[in-house]
Design a protein around this motif. Sequence first.
Motif, PDB file in Angstrom:
ATOM      1  N   VAL A 161      60.027  55.671   0.596  1.00 58.30           N
ATOM      2  CA  VAL A 161      58.992  56.596   0.101  1.00 58.30           C
ATOM      3  C   VAL A 161      59.015  56.622  -1.432  1.00 58.30           C
ATOM      4  CG1 VAL A 161      58.025  58.912   0.325  1.00 58.30           C
ATOM      5  CG2 VAL A 161      59.475  58.008   2.145  1.00 58.30           C
ATOM      6  N   PRO A 162      58.495  55.577  -2.069  1.00 59.78           N
ATOM      7  CA  PRO A 162      58.550  55.513  -3.547  1.00 59.78           C
ATOM      8  C   PRO A 162      57.634  56.540  -4.234  1.00 59.78           C
ATOM      9  CG  PRO A 162      57.357  53.635  -2.638  1.00 59.78           C
ATOM     10  CD  PRO A 162      57.917  54.396  -1.467  1.00 59.78           C
ATOM     11  N   THR A 163      56.646  57.066  -3.515  1.00 57.91           N
ATOM     12  CA  THR A 163      55.787  58.105  -4.107  1.00 57.91           C
ATOM     13  C   THR A 163      55.567  59.204  -3.062  1.00 57.91           C
ATOM     14  OG1 THR A 163      53.796  57.055  -3.283  1.00 57.91           O
ATOM     15  CG2 THR A 163      54.515  56.407  -5.498  1.00 57.91           C
ATOM     16  N   GLY A 164      55.370  60.460  -3.552  1.00 54.37           N
ATOM     17  CA  GLY A 164      55.041  61.513  -2.602  1.00 54.37           C
ATOM     18  C   GLY A 164      55.815  62.802  -2.813  1.00 54.37           C
ATOM     19  N   ASN A 165      55.672  63.698  -1.807  1.00 53.72           N
ATOM     20  CA  ASN A 165      56.285  65.035  -1.874  1.00 53.72           C
ATOM     21  C   ASN A 165      57.636  65.062  -1.163  1.00 53.72           C
ATOM     22  OD1 ASN A 165      54.070  65.994  -3.233  1.00 53.72           O
ATOM     23  ND2 ASN A 165      53.099  66.856  -1.402  1.00 53.72           N
ATOM     24  N   TYR A 166      58.664  65.474  -1.896  1.00 50.97           N
ATOM     25  CA  TYR A 166      60.016  65.509  -1.344  1.00 50.97           C
ATOM     26  C   TYR A 166      60.500  66.938  -1.139  1.00 50.97           C
ATOM     27  CZ  TYR A 166      61.419  60.548  -1.992  1.00 50.97           C
ATOM     28  OH  TYR A 166      61.568  59.176  -1.892  1.00 50.97           O
ATOM     29  N   VAL A 167      61.321  67.106  -0.080  1.00 55.10           N
ATOM     30  CA  VAL A 167      62.008  68.381   0.160  1.00 55.10           C
ATOM     31  C   VAL A 167      63.503  68.130   0.056  1.00 55.10           C
ATOM     32  CG1 VAL A 167      62.618  70.086   1.947  1.00 55.10           C
ATOM     33  CG2 VAL A 167      60.217  69.408   1.601  1.00 55.10           C
ATOM     34  N   TYR A 168      64.217  69.027  -0.683  1.00 50.80           N
ATOM     35  CA  TYR A 168      65.674  68.915  -0.721  1.00 50.80           C
ATOM     36  C   TYR A 168      66.289  70.132  -0.031  1.00 50.80           C
ATOM     37  CZ  TYR A 168      70.453  68.071  -1.888  1.00 50.80           C
ATOM     38  OH  TYR A 168      71.791  67.834  -1.760  1.00 50.80           O
ATOM     39  N   ILE A 169      67.104  69.873   1.012  1.00 51.34           N
ATOM     40  CA  ILE A 169      67.813  70.933   1.745  1.00 51.34           C
ATOM     41  C   ILE A 169      69.299  70.780   1.436  1.00 51.34           C
ATOM     42  CG2 ILE A 169      68.360  71.879   4.024  1.00 51.34           C
ATOM     43  CD1 ILE A 169      65.455  72.365   3.370  1.00 51.34           C
ATOM     44  N   GLY A 170      69.795  71.615   0.528  1.00 48.87           N
ATOM     45  CA  GLY A 170      71.190  71.515   0.108  1.00 48.87           C
ATOM     46  C   GLY A 170      72.110  72.228   1.083  1.00 48.87           C
ATOM     47  N   GLY A 171      73.433  72.146   0.823  1.00 44.43           N
ATOM     48  CA  GLY A 171      74.406  72.794   1.716  1.00 44.43           C
ATOM     49  C   GLY A 171      74.768  74.183   1.225  1.00 44.43           C
ATOM     50  N   ALA A 172      75.981  74.637   1.585  1.00 42.49           N
ATOM     51  CA  ALA A 172      76.440  75.993   1.243  1.00 42.49           C
ATOM     52  C   ALA A 172      77.012  76.021  -0.176  1.00 42.49           C
ATOM     53  CB  ALA A 172      77.511  76.429   2.233  1.00 42.49           C
ATOM     54  N   THR A 173      76.538  76.907  -1.015  1.00 42.23           N
ATOM     55  CA  THR A 173      76.967  76.913  -2.424  1.00 42.23           C
ATOM     56  C   THR A 173      78.418  77.329  -2.610  1.00 42.23           C
ATOM     57  OG1 THR A 173      76.073  79.132  -2.583  1.00 42.23           O
ATOM     58  CG2 THR A 173      74.669  77.345  -3.363  1.00 42.23           C
ATOM     59  N   THR A 174      79.060  77.861  -1.565  1.00 40.42           N
ATOM     60  CA  THR A 174      80.491  78.174  -1.648  1.00 40.42           C
ATOM     61  C   THR A 174      81.319  76.891  -1.659  1.00 40.42           C
ATOM     62  OG1 THR A 174      80.388  78.352   0.760  1.00 40.42           O
ATOM     63  CG2 THR A 174      80.389  80.417  -0.489  1.00 40.42           C
ATOM     64  N   ASP A 175      80.691  75.793  -1.258  1.00 39.03           N
ATOM     65  CA  ASP A 175      81.342  74.485  -1.107  1.00 39.03           C
ATOM     66  C   ASP A 175      81.025  73.630  -2.333  1.00 39.03           C
ATOM     67  OD1 ASP A 175      81.106  71.910   1.530  1.00 39.03           O
ATOM     68  OD2 ASP A 175      82.001  71.863  -0.466  1.00 39.03           O
ATOM     69  N   ASN A 176      82.065  73.276  -3.104  1.00 31.75           N
ATOM     70  CA  ASN A 176      81.842  72.505  -4.318  1.00 31.75           C
ATOM     71  C   ASN A 176      81.153  71.171  -4.058  1.00 31.75           C
ATOM     72  OD1 ASN A 176      82.388  72.113  -7.292  1.00 31.75           O
ATOM     73  ND2 ASN A 176      83.415  70.311  -6.454  1.00 31.75           N
ATOM     74  N   ASN A 177      81.328  70.631  -2.845  1.00 38.64           N
ATOM     75  CA  ASN A 177      80.708  69.323  -2.552  1.00 38.64           C
ATOM     76  C   ASN A 177      79.197  69.336  -2.731  1.00 38.64           C
ATOM     77  OD1 ASN A 177      83.116  68.143  -2.022  1.00 38.64           O
ATOM     78  ND2 ASN A 177      82.933  68.226   0.213  1.00 38.64           N
ATOM     79  N   VAL A 178      78.565  70.493  -2.437  1.00 38.24           N
ATOM     80  CA  VAL A 178      77.097  70.496  -2.445  1.00 38.24           C
ATOM     81  C   VAL A 178      76.550  70.212  -3.836  1.00 38.24           C
ATOM     82  CG1 VAL A 178      77.018  72.109  -0.494  1.00 38.24           C
ATOM     83  CG2 VAL A 178      76.799  73.002  -2.823  1.00 38.24           C
ATOM     84  N   HIS A 179      77.290  70.588  -4.851  1.00 35.83           N
ATOM     85  CA  HIS A 179      76.828  70.349  -6.230  1.00 35.83           C
ATOM     86  C   HIS A 179      77.001  68.881  -6.599  1.00 35.83           C
ATOM     87  CE1 HIS A 179      76.570  74.654  -6.319  1.00 35.83           C
ATOM     88  NE2 HIS A 179      77.847  74.739  -5.972  1.00 35.83           N
ATOM     89  N   LEU A 180      78.060  68.257  -6.071  1.00 34.27           N
ATOM     90  CA  LEU A 180      78.291  66.837  -6.342  1.00 34.27           C
ATOM     91  C   LEU A 180      77.255  65.986  -5.607  1.00 34.27           C
ATOM     92  CD1 LEU A 180      82.188  66.913  -5.857  1.00 34.27           C
ATOM     93  CD2 LEU A 180      80.964  66.832  -8.052  1.00 34.27           C
TER      94      LEU A 180
END
Length: 353
Positions: A161-180
Motif C-alpha cells: 500500500v504505497p499510497t492511502g489512509n493508514y491506521v496505527y493501533i499501538g500497544g499498552a503505554t505501560t510497556d516500553n516496547n510499544v514506543h520502540l
Amino acid sequence: MNKEIRLILVLFISLLFGACAPEESIGKAVPEKTRVTDSNETVKIGFSMDTLKEERWLKDQALFKKAVEELGAEVEIVAANGDDALQLTQAETLIQQGIDLLVIVPHNAEATAAIVQKAHRAGIKVIAYDRLVKNADIDLYVSFDNEQVGEMQAESILELVPTGNYVYIGGATTDNNVHLIKKGVFNVLQPAINRGDIKIVYDQWTEDWSPEKAFLNMTEALAVNNNKIDAVIAANDATAGGVIQALEAQGLAGQIPVAGQDAELAAAQRIVGGTQTMTVYKPIQILTEQAAALAVRMAKGEDVNTVKYVNNGKIDVPSILLTPIPVTVENMRDTVIADGFHTGTDVYGVVDE
Ligand code: GAL
C-alpha cells in the motif's frame, strides 16, 4: 480499591518499612546473598512475569523453565496478571525465598524500578526480559530488537500500500516496547508521509494490549473515516485480531492489509486464510535459552559483556537484542512451521504431512 491506589499504597508501605529499617537490619530481614561460587550449590533463578494472557507468554514460561533446568539450576516462576502491586509483592517473596538472580518481564516499565532497587539491596542482580525496566540500574536487558519489529511491519505493508489512509493501533503505554515498535514503524513510514503518499488517519494506543479495546478503536477508526482505510498496522497479533473483527463487521476483512506481531496460531491461520497480511515472528526458544544461560552465569558471579546498550532514562543498560523475522503466507513453512513453533496441521487446518 483500584489498581493504581493499591500499587501506591503497597509501594508506600514497602518504602516506609524499607526507609525506616536500618541497612544492616534489611540485610538481616533479607538474607545477605553471597555470590554462589561453590559450583555444587544449586543456583536458583526467580522469573517474575507480567501476564500469561497472550499465547507467547505461555511459551516463554515453559521454555525458560526447561532451559534453566537443563543448565542444572532451579527456577521459580510467578505471573502478576497485569497487576503492578501483585508483581511487587511477588518479587519481594522471591527475594525472601533466597533467589540468586531475578529475571523480570515488567508490566509497568516505570513502577518496576522499585523491584530492581529491592533486589539490589539484597545483593541480587536483575535481568529485564523482553521489556525494559525504565529509570533503574538494571544489570542486563535481553529481548528482540523491537524497533526492527516495527520496521518489518511497516516495510511489508508499505510495499503493498504505497499510497492511502493508514491506521496505527499501538500497544499498552505501560510497556516500553510499544514506543520502540512505533519508532520503527515511523522510521519507515515518515518519508511516505512527508511526500503526502500516505496519511495516518487514526493513531491510538491500546490499554493492556486488550483485543477488545483494539476492536473498539478500529471500529471508531472506520466510522470517523467512512471506512476509507487502506492499511492497518497493529502492535501485536492480539490487537490485530481485534482490528480484523472490526473489519469483518464492515465486510472489509481480507481487503485491507493488516500487520501484527508474535506469530500467534490464530494470526498464522488468518495469514494463510487471507485476512491478515503478516506477523513478526520472534523465536521464543532462542530468547529463553539465551536468557537462561546469562541468568545462570550471572547468578554464579560471572560478568557478562555486551556490544549493545539501550538507555533506560537512567543508565545505558548492557543489552542483547535478537533479530525478529517477518512472516507472510510465502515463508510461513520455512519459518514458524520449520521451527516447530506451530504445526502445519494447526496452521492450515488440514493434516499436513
Ligand atoms: C510485548 C511483547 C509482545 C506482545 C506484548 C503483549 O512487550 O514484546 O510480544 O505480546 O507484549 O503482551
